[in-house]
Write a protein that holds these residues in place. Structure first.
Motif, PDB file in Angstrom:
ATOM      1  N   LYS A   1     -16.533   3.639   7.941  1.00 24.56           N
ATOM      2  CA  LYS A   1     -15.171   3.392   7.463  1.00 24.56           C
ATOM      3  C   LYS A   1     -14.765   1.958   7.739  1.00 24.56           C
TER       4      LYS A   1
ATOM      5  N   LEU B   1     -11.243   0.829   8.043  1.00 26.86           N
ATOM      6  CA  LEU B   1      -9.809   1.102   8.065  1.00 26.86           C
ATOM      7  C   LEU B   1      -9.030  -0.191   8.217  1.00 26.86           C
TER       8      LEU B   1
ATOM      9  N   GLN C   1      -4.043   0.928  10.767  1.00 20.75           N
ATOM     10  CA  GLN C   1      -4.489   2.319  10.816  1.00 20.75           C
ATOM     11  C   GLN C   1      -5.350   2.578  12.044  1.00 20.75           C
ATOM     12  N   GLN C   2      -6.238   1.633  12.346  1.00 21.98           N
ATOM     13  CA  GLN C   2      -7.070   1.782  13.538  1.00 21.98           C
ATOM     14  C   GLN C   2      -6.214   1.921  14.797  1.00 21.98           C
TER      15      GLN C   2
ATOM     16  N   ILE D   1      -3.023   2.917  15.030  1.00 16.79           N
ATOM     17  CA  ILE D   1      -2.263   4.174  15.018  1.00 16.79           C
ATOM     18  C   ILE D   1      -3.170   5.358  15.334  1.00 16.79           C
ATOM     19  N   TYR D   2      -4.316   5.430  14.637  1.00 19.66           N
ATOM     20  CA  TYR D   2      -5.245   6.538  14.868  1.00 19.66           C
ATOM     21  C   TYR D   2      -5.805   6.500  16.286  1.00 19.66           C
ATOM     22  N   GLY D   3      -6.085   5.285  16.777  1.00 15.73           N
ATOM     23  CA  GLY D   3      -6.599   5.152  18.136  1.00 15.73           C
ATOM     24  C   GLY D   3      -5.599   5.647  19.171  1.00 15.73           C
TER      25      GLY D   3
ATOM     26  N   MET E   1      -3.275   7.894  18.680  1.00 15.70           N
ATOM     27  CA  MET E   1      -3.207   9.361  18.569  1.00 15.70           C
ATOM     28  C   MET E   1      -4.397  10.020  19.269  1.00 15.70           C
ATOM     29  N   ILE E   2      -5.579   9.443  19.086  1.00 14.32           N
ATOM     30  CA  ILE E   2      -6.772   9.955  19.774  1.00 14.32           C
ATOM     31  C   ILE E   2      -6.561   9.899  21.283  1.00 14.32           C
TER      32      ILE E   2
ATOM     33  N   ALA F   1     -14.390  11.743  17.915  1.00 14.23           N
ATOM     34  CA  ALA F   1     -13.170  11.202  17.314  1.00 14.23           C
ATOM     35  C   ALA F   1     -13.368   9.766  16.853  1.00 14.23           C
TER      36      ALA F   1
ATOM     37  N   VAL G   1     -13.020   9.663  12.947  1.00 12.99           N
ATOM     38  CA  VAL G   1     -11.704   9.118  12.589  1.00 12.99           C
ATOM     39  C   VAL G   1     -11.747   7.601  12.391  1.00 12.99           C
ATOM     40  N   LEU G   2     -12.427   6.898  13.299  1.00 15.06           N
ATOM     41  CA  LEU G   2     -12.453   5.441  13.218  1.00 15.06           C
ATOM     42  C   LEU G   2     -13.697   4.903  12.512  1.00 15.06           C
TER      43      LEU G   2
END
Length: 263
Positions: A137, A139, A143-144, A146-148, A150-151, A173, A177-178
């Motif tokens: 991915k 990203l 986004q990285q 934000i997703y990081g 959340m993880i 994850a 995800v990343l």
């Protein structure tokens, strides 16, 4: 002093805990999941000890080994330190919170959910052959972040509250995800796992929930296992890490399946 120490604890118990800590360190350095070995070993060896004390003892040994593995990865892997900081900070807060409430909630209620999640992870990883073999991915940086975060919040809370398999959840994850490769994901997981261990350990130490002598014996062996495992992971690459990951997840499925179905 040394003789007094041996008289306080059965020699075979110390040898067994040391050997299992070595295996736990090796596995943990590659894909995480060392707690799946160390925590049951402590539970069996000290069945009358408070669960929080065993968790604190495990955290001391795990932190020692994970720190060494993180150092070895840091010499070979390039980190995005802003992303790493965001994930680590989120983990620190949520892991601390999880450790604070571990004595307030029955963790047994989580096991059926964890079992279901693990089966899904195993099936997904097994059939997706290229998972983690290359970076999948690209990203947007926002986004990285934000997703990081959340993880970090979700898995960090789990680590402080319960713990076993945290490193494996981080690895997956980061890969799914990343879009990281397995080796890169393992490197990030080691750094972040150090933070979650420190956060939870602050709580356990303040509460006096640890057995220092046992923790030190296990820490030495855990460090040894982490050194060997991290070197192998870096040298053998993503395919090796993927295989170990599947083995660890399978062990976790059998462990939680036995506990859930046998309850």
């Amino acid at each position: 002093m040394f003789s007094n120490f041996l008289s306080d604890y059965n020699t075979w118990t110390l040898l067994a805990l040391g050997a299992l800590a070595f295996i736990a360190g090796f596995i943990d350095s590659v894909v995480g999941g060392g707690g799946l070995i160390q925590i049951p070993a402590l539970l069996i060896s000290f069945p009358n000890a408070p669960i929080a004390t065993l968790f604190g003892t495990n955290k001391i040994a795990a932190l020692a080994g994970t720190s060494v593995a993180a150092f070895h990865y840091a010499k070979r892997i390039t980190f995005d330190f802003k992303l790493l900081f965001v994930i680590s900070f989120s983990c620190f807060i949520s892991s601390f919170t999880g450790a604070r409430i571990v004595s307030l909630i029955n963790v047994e209620v989580l096991k059926p959910l964890i079992l279901f999640i693990l089966i899904g992870i195993a099936v997904y990883t097994f059939f997706k052959k290229d998972l983690g073999s290359v970076k999948t991915k690209e990203l947007a940086y926002r986004q990285q972040i934000i997703y990081g975060a959340m993880i970090g919040l979700i898995i960090g809370f789990y680590d402080g509250f319960f713990g076993p398999g945290t490193g494996s959840f981080f690895v997956l994850a980061f890969v799914v995800v990343l879009g990281f490769e397995f080796v890169q994901a393992s490197a990030y997981a080691k750094i972040v796992n150090c933070v979650t261990n420190i956060s939870a350990l602050i709580v356990f130490v303040k509460q006096g929930n640890y057995m220092l002598e046992i923790a030190l014996v296990m820490a030495v062996m855990n460090i040894t296992g982490n050194i060997i495992g991290s070197k192998l992971a870096i040298r053998k690459g993503n395919d090796f890490v993927r295989i170990i990951f599947l083995v660890v997840v399978t062990i976790m499925i059998f462990k939680y399946g036995w506990e859930v179905l046998g309850a």
